[in-house]
Scaffold this motif. Structure first.
Motif, mmCIF file in Angstrom:
data_model
loop_
_atom_site.group_PDB
_atom_site.id
_atom_site.type_symbol
_atom_site.label_atom_id
_atom_site.label_comp_id
_atom_site.label_asym_id
_atom_site.label_seq_id
_atom_site.Cartn_x
_atom_site.Cartn_y
_atom_site.Cartn_z
ATOM 1 N N GLY A 1 1.125 -1.123 -0.080
ATOM 2 C CA GLY A 1 0.080 -0.662 -0.131
ATOM 3 C C GLY A 1 0.666 1.520 -0.504
ATOM 4 N N PRO B 1 -3.211 -7.112 5.018
ATOM 5 C CA PRO B 1 -4.567 -6.750 4.789
ATOM 6 C C PRO B 1 -5.285 -6.047 4.805
ATOM 7 N N MET B 2 -5.340 -6.820 6.783
ATOM 8 C CA MET B 2 -6.514 -5.995 7.459
ATOM 9 C C MET B 2 -6.109 -5.342 7.915
ATOM 10 N N ASP C 1 -3.138 -2.819 7.014
ATOM 11 C CA ASP C 1 -2.834 -1.989 6.635
ATOM 12 C C ASP C 1 -4.946 -0.925 6.337
ATOM 13 N N ASP C 2 -5.075 -2.129 5.855
ATOM 14 C CA ASP C 2 -6.575 -0.759 5.659
ATOM 15 C C ASP C 2 -7.573 -0.521 6.651
ATOM 16 N N LEU C 3 -7.488 -1.239 8.147
ATOM 17 C CA LEU C 3 -7.983 -0.250 8.953
ATOM 18 C C LEU C 3 -6.506 1.033 9.125
ATOM 19 N N ASP D 1 -4.948 2.623 6.828
ATOM 20 C CA ASP D 1 -5.358 3.417 5.788
ATOM 21 C C ASP D 1 -6.546 4.183 6.016
ATOM 22 N N LEU D 2 -7.862 3.746 6.665
ATOM 23 C CA LEU D 2 -9.389 3.902 6.728
ATOM 24 C C LEU D 2 -9.355 5.261 7.668
ATOM 25 N N TRP E 1 -7.003 8.454 6.565
ATOM 26 C CA TRP E 1 -7.914 8.972 5.003
ATOM 27 C C TRP E 1 -9.298 9.669 5.544
ATOM 28 N N MET F 1 -13.214 -3.272 13.627
ATOM 29 C CA MET F 1 -12.832 -3.336 13.461
ATOM 30 C C MET F 1 -11.326 -3.897 13.855
ATOM 31 N N ASN G 1 -9.306 -8.157 14.528
ATOM 32 C CA ASN G 1 -8.123 -7.874 14.008
ATOM 33 C C ASN G 1 -7.201 -7.914 14.723
#
Length: 325
Positions: free
Chosen positions: A8, A20-21, A23-25, A27-28, A31, A87, A91
């Motif tokens: 990412g 990925p979990m 990284d997604d959290l 990033d969320l 942003w 989340m 995780n």
């Protein structure tokens, strides 16, 4: 597959099932924070430009309270916090609950090296694991607080003296092909808890193999004296048992004296005596490191009983030190 998964915008390669979990959290949260930062600063700049003080425009009466506005900016962010918590907790539980059939590796941290012990008795100073199989790490420390951090796995856990911690991972990509680690591009493993003078050098590598290659490496690692000379075994033990963290082989000074050109030379000790380094000196220094402390150094070396280093192992280390002369 090679370990080149995209991490990412903010992270390096990702090579675990739950990376990925994580990284997604991240990033969320990033942003959403960026959105509100731009929104709030933008509105603030707009009000500064619109209502700056100028001739003919004095202070105007303004409301002191607005229930709707206050409820909105209190309740709406609370929903976001609930989303972040759910989340994050999900995780966290996934990362803290290894499968029942996970392969177990004991991780022993000490100043300033790592030792990984496998179920068949094999040991290594770098971490070797199979791809696609859950691996549970049982973490412990021999001295002070350490922390095992593998950025590619997004795993980070303390190694605490006097107790065990655990964490698990399942790699999704290999770091190369074949049994030979030189054919791999490994991941980094760091100590992420300051643990003293050589904390920054407490570094290891992580190799991820195909299942068959891992089994072959494991068998080779468990038969240390098969196919290796005593000098080669001594070099392996020098790295595996943590000698490398305190004793250099290139003459540089660390927490302990360098092994370069040391065999057969006289060493002066803190009590004023001196002795020539020979096989007996090496053996005594390993079994009772405080018996003779080289002048200019502190007695920080741990004791290595026969359960940790056999007489044959000490002979191999002595042969390796001889080879450096």
């Amino acid at each position: 597959m090679l370990a080149d998964a995209d991490g990412g915008l903010f992270f390096g390669p990702a090579n675990s099932t739950f990376a990925p979990m994580v990284d997604d959290l991240f990033d969320l949260i990033y942003w959403i924070s960026a959105f509100f930062f731009v929104l709030i600063v933008g509105v603030m700049v707009y009000f500064v430009l619109k209502y700056y003080r100028r001739p003919g425009h004095g202070p105007q009466p303004s409301p002191t309270h607005n229930n709707t506005l206050e409820i909105a900016w209190s309740v709406l962010p609370s929903f976001l916090l609930v989303v972040f918590f759910v989340m994050g907790f999900t995780n966290y539980m996934s990362m803290r609950t290894p499968p029942d059939d996970a392969y177990e590796i004991h991780v022993q941290a000490k100043k300033w090296s790592w030792l990984f012990v496998y179920p068949n008795g094999a040991e290594s100073s770098d971490l070797h694991i199979p791809v696609g199989r859950p691996v549970r790490f049982i973490l412990e420390s021999e001295d002070v607080l350490h922390n095992m951090f593998v950025p590619a796995f997004r795993t980070k856990m303390d190694c605490v003296p006097g107790r065990y911690n655990e964490i698990w991972v399942q790699a999704v990509n290999t770091t190369g092909t074949g049994v030979n680690p030189d054919d791999h591009k490994p991941h980094d493993l760091f100590c992420a808890e300051y643990c003293g003078r050589d904390h920054s050098n407490m570094h290891a590598f992580v190799y991820v193999y195909e299942t068959g290659d891992f089994d072959a490496w494991l068998e080779k690692a468990s038969n240390l004296y098969e196919g290796n000379t005593m000098v080669q075994v001594g070099e392996i033990l020098y790295k595996r048992k943590g000698c490398i963290s305190c004793h250099s082989i290139d003459g540089t000074k660390k927490a302990g004296p360098s092994f370069k050109d040391s065999f057969g030379t006289a060493h002066k000790f803190t009590d004023g005596t001196e002795a020539v380094m020979d096989e007996n000196y090496i053996r005594e220094s390993i079994r009772d490191p405080r018996a003779k402390v080289v002048a200019g150094y502190q007695p920080v070396m741990p004791v290595f009983p026969s359960s940790r280093l056999s007489d044959k192992d000490i002979t191999a280390i002595a042969e390796f030190i001889k080879s450096l002369k």
